[in-house]
Structure formats: C-alpha cells, structure tokens
Design a protein around this motif. Structure first.
Motif, short mmCIF file in Angstrom:
data_model
loop_
_atom_site.label_atom_id
_atom_site.label_comp_id
_atom_site.label_asym_id
_atom_site.label_seq_id
_atom_site.Cartn_x
_atom_site.Cartn_y
_atom_site.Cartn_z
N GLU A 521 59.47 -45.41 42.66
CA GLU A 521 60.01 -46.81 42.08
C GLU A 521 59.78 -47.03 40.72
O GLU A 521 60.40 -47.84 39.97
N ASN A 522 58.51 -46.54 40.18
CA ASN A 522 58.10 -47.03 38.95
C ASN A 522 58.50 -46.07 37.90
O ASN A 522 57.93 -45.82 36.69
N VAL A 523 59.36 -44.96 38.29
CA VAL A 523 59.62 -43.89 37.50
C VAL A 523 61.22 -43.96 37.25
O VAL A 523 62.04 -43.91 38.38
N LYS A 524 61.76 -44.07 36.29
CA LYS A 524 63.10 -44.26 35.79
C LYS A 524 63.85 -42.96 35.51
O LYS A 524 63.15 -42.16 34.79
N LEU A 525 64.84 -42.55 36.28
CA LEU A 525 65.58 -41.16 35.88
C LEU A 525 66.72 -41.52 35.11
O LEU A 525 67.55 -42.22 35.41
N GLU A 526 66.85 -40.68 33.93
CA GLU A 526 67.84 -40.91 33.02
C GLU A 526 68.60 -39.44 32.81
O GLU A 526 67.97 -38.53 32.64
N VAL A 527 69.93 -39.30 33.15
CA VAL A 527 70.73 -38.20 33.02
C VAL A 527 71.79 -38.25 31.98
O VAL A 527 72.51 -39.10 32.30
N SER A 528 71.87 -37.14 31.06
CA SER A 528 73.07 -37.19 30.22
C SER A 528 73.33 -35.85 29.84
O SER A 528 72.73 -34.94 30.04
N HIS A 529 74.73 -35.70 29.83
CA HIS A 529 75.39 -34.38 29.62
C HIS A 529 76.18 -34.25 28.11
O HIS A 529 76.55 -35.30 27.73
N GLY A 530 76.18 -33.06 27.67
CA GLY A 530 76.61 -32.78 26.50
C GLY A 530 78.19 -32.25 26.69
O GLY A 530 78.54 -32.22 28.01
N ARG A 531 78.72 -31.97 25.64
CA ARG A 531 80.08 -31.40 25.80
C ARG A 531 80.30 -30.17 25.56
O ARG A 531 79.52 -29.38 24.95
N SER A 532 81.24 -29.53 26.11
CA SER A 532 81.62 -28.20 25.81
C SER A 532 80.48 -27.15 26.26
O SER A 532 80.34 -26.29 25.51
N LEU A 533 80.02 -27.64 27.45
CA LEU A 533 79.04 -26.63 27.85
C LEU A 533 79.66 -25.53 28.61
O LEU A 533 80.45 -25.44 29.46
N GLY A 534 79.06 -24.36 28.17
CA GLY A 534 79.52 -23.19 28.86
C GLY A 534 78.84 -22.73 30.18
O GLY A 534 77.92 -23.38 30.49
N PRO A 535 79.49 -21.94 30.84
CA PRO A 535 79.13 -21.64 32.28
C PRO A 535 77.85 -20.66 32.11
O PRO A 535 77.71 -19.88 31.20
N VAL A 536 76.81 -20.76 33.13
CA VAL A 536 75.74 -19.78 33.08
C VAL A 536 75.83 -19.24 34.65
O VAL A 536 76.26 -19.39 35.50
N ARG A 537 75.10 -17.93 34.65
CA ARG A 537 74.94 -17.28 35.86
C ARG A 537 73.47 -17.33 36.42
O ARG A 537 72.65 -16.85 35.90
N ALA A 538 73.42 -17.87 37.34
CA ALA A 538 71.94 -18.35 37.96
C ALA A 538 72.27 -18.62 39.68
O ALA A 538 73.13 -18.82 40.18
N ASP A 539 70.96 -18.57 40.20
CA ASP A 539 70.85 -18.75 41.59
C ASP A 539 70.75 -20.30 41.60
O ASP A 539 69.91 -21.02 41.32
N PRO A 540 71.93 -20.99 42.47
CA PRO A 540 71.85 -22.42 42.34
C PRO A 540 70.63 -23.11 43.20
O PRO A 540 69.82 -23.91 42.51
N GLY A 541 70.03 -22.41 44.12
CA GLY A 541 68.98 -22.81 44.94
C GLY A 541 67.63 -22.79 44.10
O GLY A 541 66.90 -23.76 43.96
N GLN A 542 67.66 -21.69 43.28
CA GLN A 542 66.46 -21.44 42.62
C GLN A 542 66.54 -22.26 41.22
O GLN A 542 65.36 -22.78 40.98
N LEU A 543 67.68 -22.68 40.83
CA LEU A 543 67.69 -23.55 39.42
C LEU A 543 67.43 -24.98 40.21
O LEU A 543 66.80 -25.63 39.30
N GLU A 544 67.81 -25.21 41.26
CA GLU A 544 67.37 -26.74 41.65
C GLU A 544 65.91 -26.71 41.97
O GLU A 544 65.34 -27.73 41.54
N GLN A 545 65.21 -25.63 42.28
CA GLN A 545 63.69 -25.67 42.46
C GLN A 545 63.07 -25.89 41.20
O GLN A 545 62.24 -26.62 41.01
N VAL A 546 63.92 -25.25 40.17
CA VAL A 546 63.04 -25.28 38.73
C VAL A 546 63.25 -26.79 38.21
O VAL A 546 62.36 -27.49 37.84
N ILE A 547 64.44 -27.64 38.43
CA ILE A 547 64.59 -29.00 38.25
C ILE A 547 63.78 -29.74 38.92
O ILE A 547 62.89 -30.56 38.20
#
Length: 808
Positions: A521-547
C-alpha cells in the motif's frame, strides 16, 4: 624498322614478315587473273573484254593489299610478357610496401619499401616475422587464392606492426597482390602536434601565447604561428628539426629573448610542461609569453599567471596549479571532471580530492616539488569520487610564475575506467555463467533421480498413508530446488526459452495486477508507454519474471514507501548513435525502464549487482539470484541491461531489446498425428534408453516399464549402437542423453540414422534446448529438459513415437 645498328624490334619483324608474305602471293594473283581472262576470251570471243576483266582483278587485289597494309590493326601478341617496371613504379609511388607473387609462389614484383622492411626480397608469405604470424600470413594467402581476398592484422616484425591485405589479380587472376601497411599507434606527441598546428594553435596565437614542442634532444618538432613569427620571422617557416636553443639568447641578468630580435625589446618567460610523466629529459611543451623587465607581464597590468591560466583552460588535459603552501590556485575543467569536482567548486588543497589515506602523501609530494629542485614525477592515488580506481597524479615544479610552484596533471579516464569495468564485469559474468551452467547440469541429473523415485513411490501409496505426505514433501522440495537450477541456467543463459513476437506494453499490462499486490500500500506504481514501439521477440513468461524481480527490488529499496515507475519507449538507431555507447550496438530498440525513488545504489555496489549470490539484503531475506536471473534472461533474449543510480536519488534499470523484423512464415500443411508407427496403442513398443548416469537411467527405465514399454538400456553411445545393432527393427524409439563420455548422444544418433533413417529420437539434457540445437545438426529430434517427472517422460516418449510415425 629498327634503327641503324640496332637489333630489330618485334614489331619490325612482324611488319617485314607480312610484307614478304604479300609479295609472295603476287604471282598467284597474276596467274589467277590470266586464267580468268582466258576463260572469258574462249567463251565470248572478245579479247578486249577478257583483258579488261584481268586488269580489274589485278587492280582490286592491289587495293586490298594496300588497305590491309595501312589500315588493318596490328595483331595482339598472346605471348606478350608483362612489363613489371610499370607496376614497380606504381608500387613505389603508392608509399606502402607492395609485393606480387605468381601461382608458383615466386616474387615477380615488389616496391622499394618492401625491400627495406624485408631485406633480400623474400616471397610472401615466407617472411621474417614473429613466431606464429607466418602461419597467419599463409592462411591469408590461401584465402586470397580461394576467395579472392584475404587479410591479417598486427603481424609483428620486431617493434614494427603491419597489417597485410591480399587480393587475387591479373588478366587471368593468376597473381596475388600483397599490400603491407604499418599500424600507427596513437601517442601524446601526435596529439600535441595536432594541437599546435591546428585550430587550438591559432587560438593560442590570438591570445599572445607562443608554443612549441621539443624532443628530448632539444630539437623543435612542432610550433604554433605566434612562435614561428617571432622566432623565424615568417609564419610559414619550417623549423622542424632545428635546435630550439638557437632561437633564444640570454643576457647577463638571466632574461630570455628571441635571438633575431634587437636588444632592448621585451623579454619572454618560458614554462616547460613535461609530456612523459617521470621524465625530465623527454619531450616537452614550451610555452612563451612576453613580460616587462620587472616581472609583470605586458598588457594592462595582467600578471603572467593569468596568461598561463587562460592557456591551461583551453587544453583538453587535466591541469591544475598549486602554490608553495599547497593551496590550489587554478584548475581547468578537464581536471575537475577527472577529480570528480562539481561545477563551480574548487578544492582548497589537492588532498581534498583524494581519500583520507592518501592525503598525507599528496601534501608531502606538493611540498617537495615546490621547494626542491625543479623536477617532475607522478604518484598513485585514489580519488574520493572513485575510491576503487587508482589513478596517476603527475607533478612538476615550476619557477618564475610568482605564487605558482607546482603543476598538477590528472588524466580524465572516467570513460576508459568505465569501459574497463564493463569488460571485466562481462568477462567475470561469462566465467561464472559457465560454472553455473555446469553445476546446474549436474544438479539436474540428481533432481531427475529424486523426482522420478518420488513419483514411483507415490504410485504405490495413496493419500492418507503414513509415507504419502513425506514423499510428497520430498518431491515439493525437489521442485523448489529445480526452480533454483532454472535460475542458474537463466543467469548462465542456458535455460530453455519459448520466444514469441510481442509488445512490451502488453507484458507490462498483464503483470500490473500482480505488481500492485506485491508492492504493497505504501508504494505507488506508475506506468507510462511511448509511441511507435517496435515488436520484440522474447519469452513472455521470462519477461514477466524480469519485470517482477526489478519491481520487488525497487520496493525493497524504499522501506518507507515511494514510487515505482515503469516506462516503455522507442530508441531509434539515430539516438543509439548519439549515445556513443561502447556496449550497445547501433540499431533500433524498444526500451523498458524500471525506476524507484529509494536511496540509490552505492558506486562500490553497482558494479557487482548482477553477480550471482551477491545481495545487500539481510541474511535470510535474499538468495542473490534475482538480478543475476534478470541479467541472464535479457542477454539470452539478445538484449542489454544497464543499471543507473545516483546516491539519494533512486535507481533505474534500463533494458534494451532489439526490434524484431517481421518475416512472413511459409504456410505448411499440418502433419497427421499417429499413435504408433505399427498402429498399436500408446504404452507398447520397444525403447532404447542411453544414459551415462546410473541413477537417472534406473528411474527412467522403471518409469517407462511401468507404462508398458519394453526398455533396453545402455551406458554410453558405443553401447547404444551395439544394442541397436542387435535389436534391429524391433526398436521403436531412441531416448538418449546429450553429454556422455566416450561417445555423446548426437554422434551416436548420427551413426544410428545411417542404418535406421526413420528411427524417432528423444534427447534429454540438463542444458538448454537452444544451446544444444546450435551444436546438434540432426533433423526430426525431440527434446526433454531435466529434471522431469515420470508422467512428463511418458508423455514425451508417446509424442516422440507419434511424431516419428507421422514422418515415416
């Protein structure tokens, strides 16, 4: 024709032969004309008509002869010998060492410089070079004959370093052209030479400062325009190689003047800057300014020291001056950057920029150089801004500048040190990764046996038995250990990934709900995305683990609460080029930045945070594998990760993933799936199991036998081939480990496919599938990563047999 008394040339001989041939054919022409005239006279009976036809035929032959003699082009001589004098002259004019060899390896032409470097004109590649470089030259020569070009760099011949470029040439590509160029090494003398003769030298001249660089022998090597005008009288004078002292004179009072100027003019003051630390006899930079006889410099009462300060501020080298008491009088911007001094601040003493342990050494050295004989030298110190990186502080005693007594020099090597740390970090991470991968492979074999035996025991017990819960607990802990091995494999970039083409904002959105619960509760999460993002090739499960790992680390860095910011943005190639990174290749990237507002990462910690088992958390609150796992996943996905932090202002982790170039895959018809190649149901057939680990082989054999298969076993590849030869066509599936002694799995399968081309193969290994696919060039094989359970082994065997039946 050749001249009188001279040997006939080949062209003259050809012309003479043609002339004799033409005259030899004249009787034949006359005889043919007479015969034709006789025929016409006999047939028509008109003598005048026959005579006219003969005359016309003779005239036409004469005209043809004249035209052929005067206007036909000379025939080319196919056996003409090349004129190598022209090639030699061109080679000498090029200013580099050039040699030409034929197919027999003989030297047919070479430049004079080639003879100076290689006396006796030996034929390449048999040159007197350092040990090992001769083989490199030979390989490059063979590449030149084979591919048309070849190159070898850094060939050593004593102190000389040479790059060699080879290309095939000639009318029939039957010669090799060898081009040798010396490797030029950058030096501080070359830098000052360009400084004095370039725009900076003109700026010094405009400021009234004369400058010259002299060698250890006292001869001029370079000078700016102001010095040339005063010393030689012409701004375009060539003074290189002249004795520097010959341009000066000293009167009875010790004042220095230019020798060509009349007596009574303004004297000059000299300042010497050694260009090689620790050497008082080496090359030096001489700075000259005008001064009045009383010691004050000319020009509105401005002191000579102000001229020197102006000069030092223009130089790209870190320089500072201190007085006899050790107080800092002046430092330029380059010195401030190298010392970590903030803009607008000036340390009171040189010891203020070093760690406490080195302050006494610096103070004693400044005092010694200030009051002792005029000399120079350097000491090793540690800067307060970078206590882990020793640097060299050069000092030189100066005289005649009033309060100034010591000149301090410090090289701004922050970028160089940063690059060295990054290279050392990458090397260390690679070595630890190889060790981690080997440990994980062996550990996976042990876990495979433990999990397999647990599954076999669970088949004999039902829930509620006294041993059932204990067995289940053993299996649960084994699965946790398998998770640790997956982290080790992720760090060493040897885990099995399932990459997909995806968008980073989609992955962040999928994991946002989980992050809100993890952050609290005491930590605020802010998310922002840029424009014209190119696609990437990665393992979605492993990328979630990274985040998740990065967000949890950010939360732990803010015990009193704060903000975690996740950003995605595009990084085009033009921006990467502007970043001038030595690690990040130029290309289009999609970046992911995870930032926090915590206390930041200390400078002595930021270089170690990606190492496995390194953690700053309390004992029992961290495994030290979180960031190392992130590092391994990002690197295995072809990306780059950098940590940025400033004490007290939080930390940021930036991930750069290359933009994936979309390729339209070819559509192929789905292959039918068949249960077994003999039409039987699942659970029947003969399997050849090859595994060098006894415990893994035993549990796999029992697991497959319980599924109804007939299992034949072997301990290595050689035994597997023997069993396959005895079993013949009765074997329906080959299951093999990859890494085994004597003969490994891929080698065994290559031999087996020669006699059983349709035999299904299932590889099992503790290494990653991607790593093994690169070294296994075998089609139609399945893969099962270790550790695996009994049910996973049975399903993999069923699928492999079904796929083999579909292919056959």
């Amino acid at each position: 024709m050749a001249g009188q008394g001279a040997a006939p040339r080949k062209d003259d001989i050809v012309a003479l032969t043609a002339q004799r041939t033409a005259w030899g054919q004249l009787p034949l022409i006359l005889l043919a004309a007479a015969g034709c005239a006789a025929i016409i006279w006999f047939a028509v009976g008109e003598a005048a008509l026959a005579a006219g036809f003969a005359a016309t035929l003779i005239g036409a032959g004469a005209l043809a002869y004249i035209f052929t003699r005067n206007f036909s082009p000379p025939s080319a001589d196919a056996d003409a010998v090349p004129d190598w004098t022209i090639a030699r002259a061109a080679a000498d004019a090029s200013g580099v060492a050039i040699a030409i060899t034929d197919r027999a390896g003989r030297l047919v032409c070479a430049s004079d410089l080639y003879g100076e470097w290689f006396p006796g004109y030996p034929a390449p590649p048999h040159l007197p070079v350092d040990e090992g470089d001769a083989d490199r030259l030979s390989s490059a020569g063979r590449a030149g004959w084979r591919d048309g070009t070849g190159r070898v760099e850094g060939v050593g011949k004593g102190a000389l370093r040479i790059d060699a470029d080879i290309c095939r040439t000639g009318r029939s590509d039957d010669y090799l052209l060898w081009r040798f160029t010396p490797v030029k090494h950058a030096s501080i003398l070359d830098d000052f030479n360009r400084l004095l003769t370039g725009d900076a030298g003109w700026q010094l001249s405009e400021a009234g400062v004369m400058a010259a660089m002299i060698g250890g022998e006292g001869r001029v090597r370079a000078a700016n325009g102001a010095f040339l005008l005063r010393a030689a009288g012409r701004i375009d004078a060539n003074v290189a190689g002249r004795d520097f002292a010959s341009y000066l004179r000293v009167d009875g009072k010790g004042q220095v003047f230019f020798a060509r100027e009349e007596r009574g003019v303004v004297p000059i003051r000299l300042l010497q800057v050694p260009l090689k630390p620790g050497s008082t006899e080496g090359p030096r930079l001489i700075l000259l300014i005008d001064e009045k006889p009383g010691g004050a410099a000319t020009g509105d009462g401005t002191s000579a020291l102000s001229y020197i300060e102006t000069l030092l501020s223009l130089l790209p080298f870190g320089l500072a001056m201190a007085d006899r008491d050790g107080r800092v009088l002046f430092l330029n911007d380059a010195f401030a950057r190298a010392a970590g001094v903030k803009p607008g601040e000036k340390p009171a003493y040189p010891g203020d920029i070093v760690v406490r342990e080195d302050q006494a050494v610096v103070a004693d050295s400044v005092r010694r150089y200030a009051v002792g004989p005029q000399m120079s030298g350097d000491i090793a110190i540690r800067m307060r801004a970078q206590p882990d990186e020793p640097v060299a502080l050069s000092m030189a005693g100066v005289r005649g500048l009033g309060e100034a007594a010591v000149l301090l020099s410090l090289k701004d090597n922050s970028e160089e040190s940063k690059l060295k740390r990054q290279v050392a970090q990458a090397t260390k991470m690679q070595a630890i990764g190889q060790l981690a991968g080997g440990v994980a492979h062996d550990f996976n074999n042990i876990l495979t046996a433990i999990i397999g035996h647990c599954d076999l025991m669970l088949m004999r017990h039902t829930p509620g038995d006294s041993d059932y819960d204990d067995i289940q607990q053993i299996k649960s802990n084994s699965n946790r250990a398998a998770g640790l091995t997956r982290q080790l494999l992720a760090f060493s970039r040897q885990q099995t990934l399932r990459p997909q083409v995806l968008q980073l904002p989609d992955i962040v959105a999928d994991v946002s709900n989980l992050l809100n619960r993890l952050l609290g509760e005491n930590v605020k999460l802010e998310v922002s995305h840029g424009r014209s993002l190119g696609p990437v090739r990665a393992d979605p499960g492993q990328l979630e683990q990274v985040i998740v790992n990065l967000a949890v680390n950010a939360r732990d860095a803010m015990p009193n609460g704060g903000t975690v910011n996740i950003q995605t943005y595009a990084v085009p190639a033009a921006r990467v080029r502007e970043m001038r990174s030595d690690i990040l290749p130029i290309g289009d990237y999609t970046a992911l930045r995870v930032s926090d507002t915590g206390h930041g990462i200390p400078p002595d910690v930021i270089s170690k945070i990606f190492e496995p088992f390194y953690t700053t958390k309390e004992v029992g609150k961290g495994t030290g594998l979180g960031l190392s796992t992130v590092y391994g996943i990002v690197k295995q996905s072809g990306g780059f990760i950098f940590a940025e932090s400033e004490a007290g202002r939080g930390a940021s982790f930036v991930i750069y993933l290359p933009v994936h170039a979309a390729v339209t895959p070819e559509r192929t018809a789905d292959k039918p799936r068949i249960a077994d190649k003999r039409g039987e149901t699942w659970g029947t057939g003969t399997i050849l199991l090859v595994e060098d680990e006894d415990m893994v082989r035993a549990v796999a054999e029992r697991a497959l036998s319980r599924q109804g298969y007939t299992v034949l076993t072997a301990a290595d590849g050689e035994q597997g081939l023997e069993v396959l030869a005895r079993g013949g066509e009765t074997i329906d599936l080959l299951i093999s480990d990859v890494v085994m002694p004597n003969m490994d799995g891929p080698t065994m399968v290559s031999h087996a496919r020669k006699t059983h081309p349709d035999l299904p193969v299932l590889f099992m290994s503790g290494y990653a599938e991607e790593q093994l696919r690169k070294s296994i060039d075998i089609a139609n094989v399945a893969f099962l990563p270790k550790p695996f359970s009994v049910s996973q082994l049975a399903e993999a065997a069923r699928d492999a047999m079904g796929a083999g039946a579909a292919v056959s």
